[in-house]
Scaffold this active site. Structure first.
Site, PDB file in Angstrom:
ATOM      1  N   HIS A  43       9.546  25.324  31.925  1.00 35.23           N
ATOM      2  CA  HIS A  43       8.311  25.111  31.175  1.00 35.23           C
ATOM      3  C   HIS A  43       8.573  24.799  29.699  1.00 35.23           C
ATOM      4  O   HIS A  43       7.751  24.169  29.032  1.00 35.23           O
ATOM      5  CB  HIS A  43       7.452  26.381  31.296  1.00 35.23           C
ATOM      6  CG  HIS A  43       6.093  26.260  30.696  1.00 35.23           C
ATOM      7  ND1 HIS A  43       5.052  25.632  31.355  1.00 35.23           N
ATOM      8  CD2 HIS A  43       5.590  26.674  29.503  1.00 35.23           C
ATOM      9  CE1 HIS A  43       3.969  25.678  30.581  1.00 35.23           C
ATOM     10  NE2 HIS A  43       4.269  26.297  29.457  1.00 35.23           N
ATOM     11  N   CYS A 103       0.735  28.370  34.124  1.00 36.75           N
ATOM     12  CA  CYS A 103       0.923  26.906  34.109  1.00 36.75           C
ATOM     13  C   CYS A 103       0.781  26.344  35.522  1.00 36.75           C
ATOM     14  O   CYS A 103       1.451  26.812  36.444  1.00 36.75           O
ATOM     15  CB  CYS A 103       2.311  26.577  33.560  1.00 36.75           C
ATOM     16  SG  CYS A 103       2.779  24.864  33.790  1.00 36.75           S
ATOM     17  N   ASN A 153       2.563  11.177  28.772  1.00 37.81           N
ATOM     18  CA  ASN A 153       1.645  11.394  27.674  1.00 37.81           C
ATOM     19  C   ASN A 153       2.021  12.759  27.138  1.00 37.81           C
ATOM     20  O   ASN A 153       1.825  13.764  27.816  1.00 37.81           O
ATOM     21  CB  ASN A 153       0.235  11.413  28.275  1.00 37.81           C
ATOM     22  CG  ASN A 153      -0.802  11.056  27.275  1.00 37.81           C
ATOM     23  OD1 ASN A 153      -0.505  10.401  26.277  1.00 37.81           O
ATOM     24  ND2 ASN A 153      -2.011  11.478  27.530  1.00 37.81           N
ATOM     25  N   SER A 210      -2.577  17.723  28.724  1.00 38.02           N
ATOM     26  CA  SER A 210      -3.269  18.967  29.040  1.00 38.02           C
ATOM     27  C   SER A 210      -2.313  20.148  29.131  1.00 38.02           C
ATOM     28  O   SER A 210      -2.751  21.279  29.205  1.00 38.02           O
ATOM     29  CB  SER A 210      -4.011  18.806  30.368  1.00 38.02           C
ATOM     30  OG  SER A 210      -3.098  18.487  31.389  1.00 38.02           O
ATOM     31  N   HIS A 249       4.184  21.665  29.776  1.00 44.05           N
ATOM     32  CA  HIS A 249       5.263  21.598  30.775  1.00 44.05           C
ATOM     33  C   HIS A 249       5.735  20.139  30.862  1.00 44.05           C
ATOM     34  O   HIS A 249       4.919  19.233  30.959  1.00 44.05           O
ATOM     35  CB  HIS A 249       4.735  22.078  32.136  1.00 44.05           C
ATOM     36  CG  HIS A 249       5.825  22.313  33.126  1.00 44.05           C
ATOM     37  ND1 HIS A 249       6.170  23.573  33.559  1.00 44.05           N
ATOM     38  CD2 HIS A 249       6.673  21.449  33.727  1.00 44.05           C
ATOM     39  CE1 HIS A 249       7.179  23.465  34.413  1.00 44.05           C
ATOM     40  NE2 HIS A 249       7.507  22.191  34.520  1.00 44.05           N
ATOM     41  N   GLN A 307       3.267  10.899  34.519  1.00 43.62           N
ATOM     42  CA  GLN A 307       2.384  10.500  35.603  1.00 43.62           C
ATOM     43  C   GLN A 307       2.770   9.124  36.106  1.00 43.62           C
ATOM     44  O   GLN A 307       3.453   8.358  35.417  1.00 43.62           O
ATOM     45  CB  GLN A 307       0.937  10.460  35.121  1.00 43.62           C
ATOM     46  CG  GLN A 307       0.408  11.807  34.657  1.00 43.62           C
ATOM     47  CD  GLN A 307      -1.106  11.771  34.483  1.00 43.62           C
ATOM     48  OE1 GLN A 307      -1.831  11.207  35.300  1.00 43.62           O
ATOM     49  NE2 GLN A 307      -1.580  12.353  33.398  1.00 43.62           N
ATOM     50  N   LYS A 314      -1.717   8.647  12.403  1.00 40.06           N
ATOM     51  CA  LYS A 314      -2.399   7.372  12.197  1.00 40.06           C
ATOM     52  C   LYS A 314      -3.620   7.321  13.107  1.00 40.06           C
ATOM     53  O   LYS A 314      -3.542   7.702  14.274  1.00 40.06           O
ATOM     54  CB  LYS A 314      -1.457   6.224  12.556  1.00 40.06           C
ATOM     55  CG  LYS A 314      -2.117   4.866  12.525  1.00 40.06           C
ATOM     56  CD  LYS A 314      -1.161   3.797  13.016  1.00 40.06           C
ATOM     57  CE  LYS A 314      -1.821   2.434  13.003  1.00 40.06           C
ATOM     58  NZ  LYS A 314      -2.155   1.992  11.637  1.00 40.06           N
ATOM     59  N   CYS A 328       4.368  24.849  36.770  1.00 40.40           N
ATOM     60  CA  CYS A 328       5.563  25.660  36.988  1.00 40.40           C
ATOM     61  C   CYS A 328       5.787  25.934  38.484  1.00 40.40           C
ATOM     62  O   CYS A 328       4.828  25.991  39.256  1.00 40.40           O
ATOM     63  CB  CYS A 328       5.443  26.993  36.233  1.00 40.40           C
ATOM     64  SG  CYS A 328       5.960  26.900  34.500  1.00 40.40           S
ATOM     65  N   HIS A 377       7.854   1.221  26.330  1.00 42.43           N
ATOM     66  CA  HIS A 377       7.238   1.349  24.998  1.00 42.43           C
ATOM     67  C   HIS A 377       7.084   2.828  24.695  1.00 42.43           C
ATOM     68  O   HIS A 377       6.663   3.600  25.561  1.00 42.43           O
ATOM     69  CB  HIS A 377       5.827   0.754  24.988  1.00 42.43           C
ATOM     70  CG  HIS A 377       5.753  -0.714  25.226  1.00 42.43           C
ATOM     71  ND1 HIS A 377       5.990  -1.633  24.242  1.00 42.43           N
ATOM     72  CD2 HIS A 377       5.458  -1.426  26.339  1.00 42.43           C
ATOM     73  CE1 HIS A 377       5.824  -2.860  24.738  1.00 42.43           C
ATOM     74  NE2 HIS A 377       5.507  -2.761  26.010  1.00 42.43           N
ATOM     75  N   HIS A 393       7.034  -0.892  31.530  1.00 37.60           N
ATOM     76  CA  HIS A 393       6.388  -2.100  32.016  1.00 37.60           C
ATOM     77  C   HIS A 393       7.341  -2.783  32.982  1.00 37.60           C
ATOM     78  O   HIS A 393       8.383  -3.305  32.575  1.00 37.60           O
ATOM     79  CB  HIS A 393       5.992  -3.007  30.849  1.00 37.60           C
ATOM     80  CG  HIS A 393       4.699  -2.591  30.220  1.00 37.60           C
ATOM     81  ND1 HIS A 393       4.388  -2.794  28.900  1.00 37.60           N
ATOM     82  CD2 HIS A 393       3.618  -1.962  30.775  1.00 37.60           C
ATOM     83  CE1 HIS A 393       3.171  -2.313  28.662  1.00 37.60           C
ATOM     84  NE2 HIS A 393       2.696  -1.793  29.770  1.00 37.60           N
ATOM     85  N   HIS A 419       6.281  16.764  31.893  1.00 36.08           N
ATOM     86  CA  HIS A 419       5.807  16.003  33.050  1.00 36.08           C
ATOM     87  C   HIS A 419       5.319  14.635  32.630  1.00 36.08           C
ATOM     88  O   HIS A 419       5.004  14.400  31.471  1.00 36.08           O
ATOM     89  CB  HIS A 419       4.659  16.746  33.747  1.00 36.08           C
ATOM     90  CG  HIS A 419       3.375  16.754  32.946  1.00 36.08           C
ATOM     91  ND1 HIS A 419       3.189  17.573  31.861  1.00 36.08           N
ATOM     92  CD2 HIS A 419       2.245  16.023  33.064  1.00 36.08           C
ATOM     93  CE1 HIS A 419       1.983  17.360  31.346  1.00 36.08           C
ATOM     94  NE2 HIS A 419       1.385  16.421  32.046  1.00 36.08           N
ATOM     95  N   LYS A 477       2.929   1.981  -1.975  1.00 34.89           N
ATOM     96  CA  LYS A 477       3.164   2.365  -3.366  1.00 34.89           C
ATOM     97  C   LYS A 477       2.016   3.209  -3.912  1.00 34.89           C
ATOM     98  O   LYS A 477       2.092   3.727  -5.000  1.00 34.89           O
ATOM     99  CB  LYS A 477       3.353   1.117  -4.227  1.00 34.89           C
ATOM    100  CG  LYS A 477       4.607   0.353  -3.816  1.00 34.89           C
ATOM    101  CD  LYS A 477       4.976  -0.755  -4.801  1.00 34.89           C
ATOM    102  CE  LYS A 477       6.260  -1.430  -4.393  1.00 34.89           C
ATOM    103  NZ  LYS A 477       6.075  -2.599  -3.540  1.00 34.89           N
ATOM    104  N   ARG A 500       0.821  -1.214   0.000  1.00 34.92           N
ATOM    105  CA  ARG A 500       0.000   0.000   0.000  1.00 34.92           C
ATOM    106  C   ARG A 500       0.857   1.267   0.000  1.00 34.92           C
ATOM    107  O   ARG A 500       0.371   2.341  -0.339  1.00 34.92           O
ATOM    108  CB  ARG A 500      -0.901   0.034   1.232  1.00 34.92           C
ATOM    109  CG  ARG A 500      -2.068  -0.894   1.140  1.00 34.92           C
ATOM    110  CD  ARG A 500      -2.937  -0.725   2.357  1.00 34.92           C
ATOM    111  NE  ARG A 500      -3.948   0.309   2.192  1.00 34.92           N
ATOM    112  CZ  ARG A 500      -4.343   1.132   3.156  1.00 34.92           C
ATOM    113  NH1 ARG A 500      -3.792   1.089   4.334  1.00 34.92           N
ATOM    114  NH2 ARG A 500      -5.297   1.999   2.941  1.00 34.92           N
TER     115      ARG A 500
END
Ligand code: H2U
Ligand code: ZN
Length: 354
Positions: free
Chosen positions: A116, A52, A156, A164, A167, A171, A318, A55, A305, A288, A169, A30, A28
């Site tokens: 920041h 922020c 993320n 969101s 800055h 989690q 994607k 900060c 990952h 993980h 960060h 191509k 595909r």
């Protein structure tokens, strides 16, 4: 009949870690592509943003103020998805058809830097080392809680991924239940170890090293203790896996040298990502680690990952829709081509090249 060729023919690849298949359609690539490979104007952010909530010195939801932190800074998420409170498991918690169970956890936010305007790619190695130390320290501390059975460290990054705030960060969500993805990996790695008496991901790494020696394969970059590669079964266009070279099950086990080298590989890999489309590459990344429930996890190997959504340019991503939602994930550019693309990038960040 034509000879089966991974670079030409539609095929399915098996994800060793999830036990699931991905459809690869190299033919595909191509098909004509008329979209522009546009560049976005370079992002400029102030080193300190008074609006922020991450900060130093600024106030967060609920009126708490951040300290004037100077390296990393961790706090309990003000909008935690899981709470530590014990809830009595009621008799009516479910049935065969309506299953539910109470769940608990501790959710934290980790600021990587007081600045920041930085990202992992643009931070100094010695500051990235502090992020690695904070990840390890949080894993240790949260994993020690009797009701915490798994610690998920992740980042993320980018508005495209729903982050969101720019800055730098990440989690940490630590949970009483072992979540779905690590639970799959516990099963697949455990089964491989039971059959072969060796770690599946280290055996896989041997295969990749051999391919690299033969002049191909999917390794992007490496150093004495770590290898970053596009896994054979990658689903996301530029998905990568970061592997240690020895048996390590969780971040707290890493030696000082391994932590320094991890800082190095993170910087180099994220710089390559940013250089692909000259944009701060969005992604979800995470570690993980072996669950902290006190059970044995033979065959478990610590790994990270990176799941970045970008496909063809700084704005063309994607989507996992249609056949992928209803059937199975699919990709066009084979993993080998994505690895070659990442491999040819400079390790000097495009913003530093100007
Ligand atoms: P994201 O950028 O990935 O959404 O992470 C930011 C986290 O920060 C998010 O989980 C938390 C949100 O709940 N947060 C606070 O804990 N306090 C705030 O004042 C705002 C955001
Ligand atoms: Zn900020």
């Amino acid at each position: 009949m034509e000879r089966f060729d991974l670079t030409e023919h539609a095929h399915r690849r098996f994800n060793l870690l999830t036990g699931e298949w991905v459809l690869v359609s190299p033919h595909r690539t191509k098909r004509p592509w008329q979209g522009q490979v546009e560049k976005l104007p370079p992002e400029t952010r102030p080193a300190y943003d008074p609006t922020c909530y991450l900060c130093p010195g600024n106030s967060r939801a609920g009126g708490v103020s951040n300290p004037q932190y100077t390296s990393t800074f961790v706090f309990d998420n003000d909008f935690a998805a899981l709470l530590p409170n014990d809830v009595a498991a009621g008799a009516g918690a479910g049935s065969d058809l309506l299953r539910a169970e109470p769940t608990r956890g501790i959710c934290r936010v980790l600021c990587f830097s007081p600045r920041h305007d930085l990202t992992l790619a643009e931070m100094e190695r010695e500051d990235l080392r502090k992020v690695v130390d904070a990840w390890a320290q949080q894993t240790e501390e949260l994993g020690r809680e009797p009701f915490i059975n798994y610690v998920q460290v992740f980042e993320n990054r980018g508005a495209m991924m729903g982050a969101s705030n720019p800055h730098p960060h990440g989690q940490i969500w630590s949970t009483s239940a072992v979540p779905v993805e690590p639970a799959k990996e516990a099963r697949t790695q455990g089964e491989y170890f039971a059959h072969h008496g060796r770690h599946m991901l280290l055996d896989y790494l041997r295969v990749e090293e051999e391919a690299a020696r033969a002049g191909g394969g999917r390794i992007v970059c490496d150093n004495a203790h770590w290898v970053a590669l596009v896994p054979f079964w990658a689903v996301w266009p530029f998905e990568t896996l970061v592997l240690p070279r020895r048996v390590v099950t969780a971040l707290p086990e890493l030696t000082g040298d391994e932590r320094d080298d991890l800082a190095d590989i993170l910087k180099r890999l994220t710089t390559r990502y940013d250089n692909v489309f000259e944009v701060s590459f969005p992604y979800s990344m995470g570690w993980h680690q072996q669950p902290t429930d006190g059970q044995e996890y033979p065959g478990w190997l610590l790994h990270a990952h990176f799941y970045p959504p970008l496909l063809r340019s700084a704005t063309v991503r994607k989507f996992m829709v249609g056949f992928e939602m209803l059937g199975e994930p699919q990709r066009d550019i084979p993993a080998e081509a994505a690895a070659a693309r990442l491999r040819e990038q400079s390790e000097v960040h495009y913003r530093a090249q100007r």
